[in-house]
Design a protein around this motif. Structure first.
Motif, PDB file in Angstrom:
ATOM      1  N   VAL A 125       0.853  -1.181   0.000  1.00  0.00           N
ATOM      2  CA  VAL A 125       0.000   0.000   0.000  1.00  0.00           C
ATOM      3  C   VAL A 125       0.891   1.233   0.000  1.00  0.00           C
ATOM      4  O   VAL A 125       1.829   1.335   0.808  1.00  0.00           O
ATOM      5  CB  VAL A 125      -0.937   0.021   1.236  1.00  0.00           C
ATOM      6  N   SER A 126       0.634   2.143  -0.918  1.00  0.00           N
ATOM      7  CA  SER A 126       1.426   3.364  -1.002  1.00  0.00           C
ATOM      8  C   SER A 126       1.344   4.149   0.304  1.00  0.00           C
ATOM      9  O   SER A 126       0.286   4.227   0.941  1.00  0.00           O
ATOM     10  CB  SER A 126       0.941   4.229  -2.162  1.00  0.00           C
ATOM     11  N   ALA A 127       2.467   4.745   0.684  1.00  0.00           N
ATOM     12  CA  ALA A 127       2.504   5.482   1.947  1.00  0.00           C
ATOM     13  C   ALA A 127       1.598   6.704   1.919  1.00  0.00           C
ATOM     14  O   ALA A 127       1.067   7.112   2.956  1.00  0.00           O
ATOM     15  CB  ALA A 127       3.947   5.915   2.250  1.00  0.00           C
ATOM     16  N   ASN A 128       1.389   7.296   0.732  1.00  0.00           N
ATOM     17  CA  ASN A 128       0.576   8.502   0.634  1.00  0.00           C
ATOM     18  C   ASN A 128      -0.866   8.227   0.228  1.00  0.00           C
ATOM     19  O   ASN A 128      -1.632   9.169  -0.006  1.00  0.00           O
ATOM     20  CB  ASN A 128       1.205   9.463  -0.385  1.00  0.00           C
ATOM     21  N   ARG A 129      -1.237   6.938   0.122  1.00  0.00           N
ATOM     22  CA  ARG A 129      -2.582   6.635  -0.379  1.00  0.00           C
ATOM     23  C   ARG A 129      -3.659   7.170   0.560  1.00  0.00           C
ATOM     24  O   ARG A 129      -4.684   7.671   0.098  1.00  0.00           O
ATOM     25  CB  ARG A 129      -2.739   5.122  -0.542  1.00  0.00           C
ATOM     26  N   ASN A 130      -3.448   7.076   1.836  1.00  0.00           N
ATOM     27  CA  ASN A 130      -4.455   7.510   2.804  1.00  0.00           C
ATOM     28  C   ASN A 130      -4.020   8.756   3.574  1.00  0.00           C
ATOM     29  O   ASN A 130      -4.473   8.986   4.695  1.00  0.00           O
ATOM     30  CB  ASN A 130      -4.759   6.375   3.793  1.00  0.00           C
ATOM     31  N   SER A 131      -3.137   9.545   2.975  1.00  0.00           N
ATOM     32  CA  SER A 131      -2.733  10.795   3.618  1.00  0.00           C
ATOM     33  C   SER A 131      -3.867  11.821   3.533  1.00  0.00           C
ATOM     34  O   SER A 131      -4.805  11.691   2.738  1.00  0.00           O
ATOM     35  CB  SER A 131      -1.465  11.345   2.958  1.00  0.00           C
ATOM     36  N   GLU A 132      -3.769  12.873   4.326  1.00  0.00           N
ATOM     37  CA  GLU A 132      -4.812  13.900   4.359  1.00  0.00           C
ATOM     38  C   GLU A 132      -4.903  14.645   3.033  1.00  0.00           C
ATOM     39  O   GLU A 132      -5.992  15.034   2.593  1.00  0.00           O
ATOM     40  CB  GLU A 132      -4.526  14.873   5.504  1.00  0.00           C
ATOM     41  N   VAL A 133      -3.751  14.846   2.371  1.00  0.00           N
ATOM     42  CA  VAL A 133      -3.764  15.548   1.085  1.00  0.00           C
ATOM     43  C   VAL A 133      -4.503  14.727   0.031  1.00  0.00           C
ATOM     44  O   VAL A 133      -5.331  15.253  -0.738  1.00  0.00           O
ATOM     45  CB  VAL A 133      -2.322  15.850   0.636  1.00  0.00           C
TER      46      VAL A 133
END
Length: 221
Positions: A125-133
């Protein structure tokens, strides 16, 4: 083959064997008269010498080797590192609790099964997939599609890799034999497909590239 059933030795028979043993007599003769195996008689005497009890203990099973503290520790290790191996879990458990009984790797695996933790395939799972941005961008795109985008002519462009080596993955053979296919040492070449799909005319453009597709190639397609 039917399961062999063992006859339970009564407390009276156990007491007769132990009494002969305490008197210095041959307790195996008493065991033979009672039709009790020699190994069972020796086991009765051994337990009597260790515990001093003349009566047998039945039922209940053995207590678990891993207590709740050890099981909670294993669960926390798995939650922190889901890809940790059973061998590493057991090694860490022994180092953290040297006073607890050492168990085999299978015991650790069964303890995890009891905690409803099973072995699964790992998904990256990509580290930025569930980021706030990214979440905010999803919300903005969903609002755009719901308000304006759904009424416009939309074109979706994407690329995917495909290997030209295709074949059946299932076959038939007599029970107990594998289905083997003789193949070359290497598979066929890979190609990349770039396609454009419209919500009005479906697929209307595509390109096939036999070389790698870079960012610049994708932009000019």
């Amino acid at each position: 083959m039917p399961r062999r059933r063992y006859r339970r030795v009564s407390d009276e028979d156990r007491d007769r064997i132990i009494t002969r043993y305490e008197a210095g007599e041959d307790f195996l003769d008493t065991a033979a008269e009672l039709r009790i195996p020699r190994t069972t008689a020796y086991e009765i005497i051994r337990k009597f010498g260790e515990t001093g009890e003349r009566r047998g203990r039945y039922g209940g099973g053995r207590p678990p080797v891993l207590d709740d503290e050890a099981k909670d520790f294993l669960v926390k290790l798995v939650e922190a590192t889901p890809t940790i191996t059973i061998r590493k879990l057991n090694h860490t458990l022994r180092q953290t609790f040297p006073g607890k009984p050492h168990v085999c790797n299978m015991t650790v695996s069964r303890a995890l099964d009891g905690e409803l933790i099973t072995l699964k395939q790992v998904h990256n799972v990509s580290a930025n997939r569930n980021s706030e941005v990214v979440k905010a961008a999803r919300v903005a795109f969903a609002q755009y599609m719901y308000e304006d985008g759904i009424h416009q002519h939309r074109v979706y462009v994407d690329e995917t890799g495909y290997n030209l080596y295709t074949c059946r993955t299932y076959g038939r053979a007599p029970r107990g034999q594998c289905v083997n296919r003789i193949v070359a040492g290497q598979r066929d070449s890979d190609v990349t497909l770039i396609a454009a799909i419209s919500n009005l005319v479906c697929l209307f453009y595509y390109e096939i590239h036999v070389t790698s597709v870079t960012k610049e190639v994708f932009k000019t397609s």
